[in-house]
Scaffold this motif. Structure first.
Motif, PDB file in Angstrom:
ATOM      1  N   HIS A 211      23.811 -22.886  45.274  1.00  0.00           N
ATOM      2  CA  HIS A 211      24.829 -22.055  45.539  1.00  0.00           C
ATOM      3  C   HIS A 211      25.191 -22.157  47.240  1.00  0.00           C
ATOM      4  O   HIS A 211      24.185 -21.761  47.860  1.00  0.00           O
TER       5      HIS A 211
ATOM      6  N   HIS B  53      32.875 -21.862  48.540  1.00  0.00           N
ATOM      7  CA  HIS B  53      31.393 -22.086  48.026  1.00  0.00           C
ATOM      8  C   HIS B  53      31.501 -23.098  46.823  1.00  0.00           C
ATOM      9  O   HIS B  53      32.405 -23.364  46.348  1.00  0.00           O
TER      10      HIS B  53
ATOM     11  N   CYS C  92      34.269 -16.702  43.505  1.00  0.00           N
ATOM     12  CA  CYS C  92      33.212 -17.801  43.170  1.00  0.00           C
ATOM     13  C   CYS C  92      32.206 -17.213  42.076  1.00  0.00           C
ATOM     14  O   CYS C  92      31.915 -16.061  42.193  1.00  0.00           O
TER      15      CYS C  92
ATOM     16  N   LEU D 130      29.265 -17.891  40.932  1.00  0.00           N
ATOM     17  CA  LEU D 130      28.121 -17.864  41.539  1.00  0.00           C
ATOM     18  C   LEU D 130      27.673 -16.707  42.310  1.00  0.00           C
ATOM     19  O   LEU D 130      26.667 -15.896  41.829  1.00  0.00           O
ATOM     20  N   CYS D 131      28.408 -16.178  43.053  1.00  0.00           N
ATOM     21  CA  CYS D 131      28.627 -14.843  43.807  1.00  0.00           C
ATOM     22  C   CYS D 131      28.482 -13.887  42.673  1.00  0.00           C
ATOM     23  O   CYS D 131      27.784 -13.049  42.755  1.00  0.00           O
TER      24      CYS D 131
ATOM     25  N   ILE E 124      23.050 -17.160  48.238  1.00  0.00           N
ATOM     26  CA  ILE E 124      23.730 -18.181  48.839  1.00  0.00           C
ATOM     27  C   ILE E 124      23.041 -18.859  50.148  1.00  0.00           C
ATOM     28  O   ILE E 124      22.532 -18.046  50.642  1.00  0.00           O
TER      29      ILE E 124
HETATM   30 ZN   LIG Z   1      29.663 -17.764  46.080  1.00  0.00          ZN
END
Ligand SMILES: [Zn+2]
Length: 212
Positions: A22, A30, A180, A182-183, A189
């Motif tokens: 990430h 991102h 995002c 992944l966030c 990150i």
């Molecule tokens: Zn992210």
């Protein structure tokens, strides 16, 4: 993917330069994948080979003799220098003014009126940095014939107003922070371009890159 692109991707995999996780990219976006070109370019013979390949692509896709190669520092410097070597051109680089964030030519680098130039970067994601260097060169009186990068992460979509080539074109998803995934799922990150030389414990590091 072309055989040339396959061989470039193999250089990235074997030197541990293709990272998954990430990441916050230079563009601010991102992404779940990052191409750490410095890990490929740490080997001068590989850098020279990539420079020759990119020089050939540029020669085939732009009109006229290339007199200067310009790269945004730091990422574009090594590959830009190798492309210039292969073309028999000179190499100059641009730097961001720390206060204004504007791209500038410093260190006494000058453009000759009408000088034929190309812009070379390591990776293009949005084309933003390349576009800034194109604009800067034009404002300085150069003729910008084209642009090139080792990797194009935009799937060929990034447009910089001049013919553009890349050795490997990928479509790697990147997201605005607010969108995002992944966030949203809480993955920590990292900003890989600026991390210290000791690998982050959270980063996937291949055995190859450790021993290299
Ligand atoms: Zn992210």
């Amino acid at each position: 993917m072309t055989p040339q692109a396959e061989s470039v991707m193999e250089m990235f995999r074997s030197s541990g330069a293709y990272l998954e996780g990430h990441f916050r990219l230079t563009s601010g976006l991102h992404s779940g994948a990052y191409m750490q070109c410095a890990l490929v370019l740490q080997y001068p013979d590989t850098a020279e080979k990539l420079g020759r390949m990119l020089a050939r692509e540029l020669r085939q896709n732009v009109n006229g003799e290339i007199q200067a190669v310009a790269s945004p520092a730091l990422g574009g410097m090594i590959i830009g220098h190798e492309v210039a070597r292969a073309l028999g051109a000179r190499h100059i680089f641009t730097e961001r003014d720390p206060a204004t964030r504007q791209m500038k030519l410093r260190r006494g680098f000058l453009l000759r009126p009408g000088e034929a130039a190309v812009v070379v970067e390591d990776v293009i994601t949005t084309g933003g940095s390349t576009q800034e260097v194109v604009d800067l060169l034009r404002a300085g009186g150069a003729r910008v014939l084209g642009a090139g990068s080792i990797i194009d992460r935009s799937g060929g979509e990034a447009a910089v107003g001049v013919p553009r080539v890349a050795l490997a074109t990928l479509r790697v998803a990147s997201y605005e922070e607010a969108a995002c995934p992944l966030c949203r799922s809480g993955v920590p990150i990292v900003k890989p371009g600026s991390r210290p030389s000791e690998p982050d414990p959270g980063l996937p590091v291949t055995p190859d890159s450790r021993s290299a």
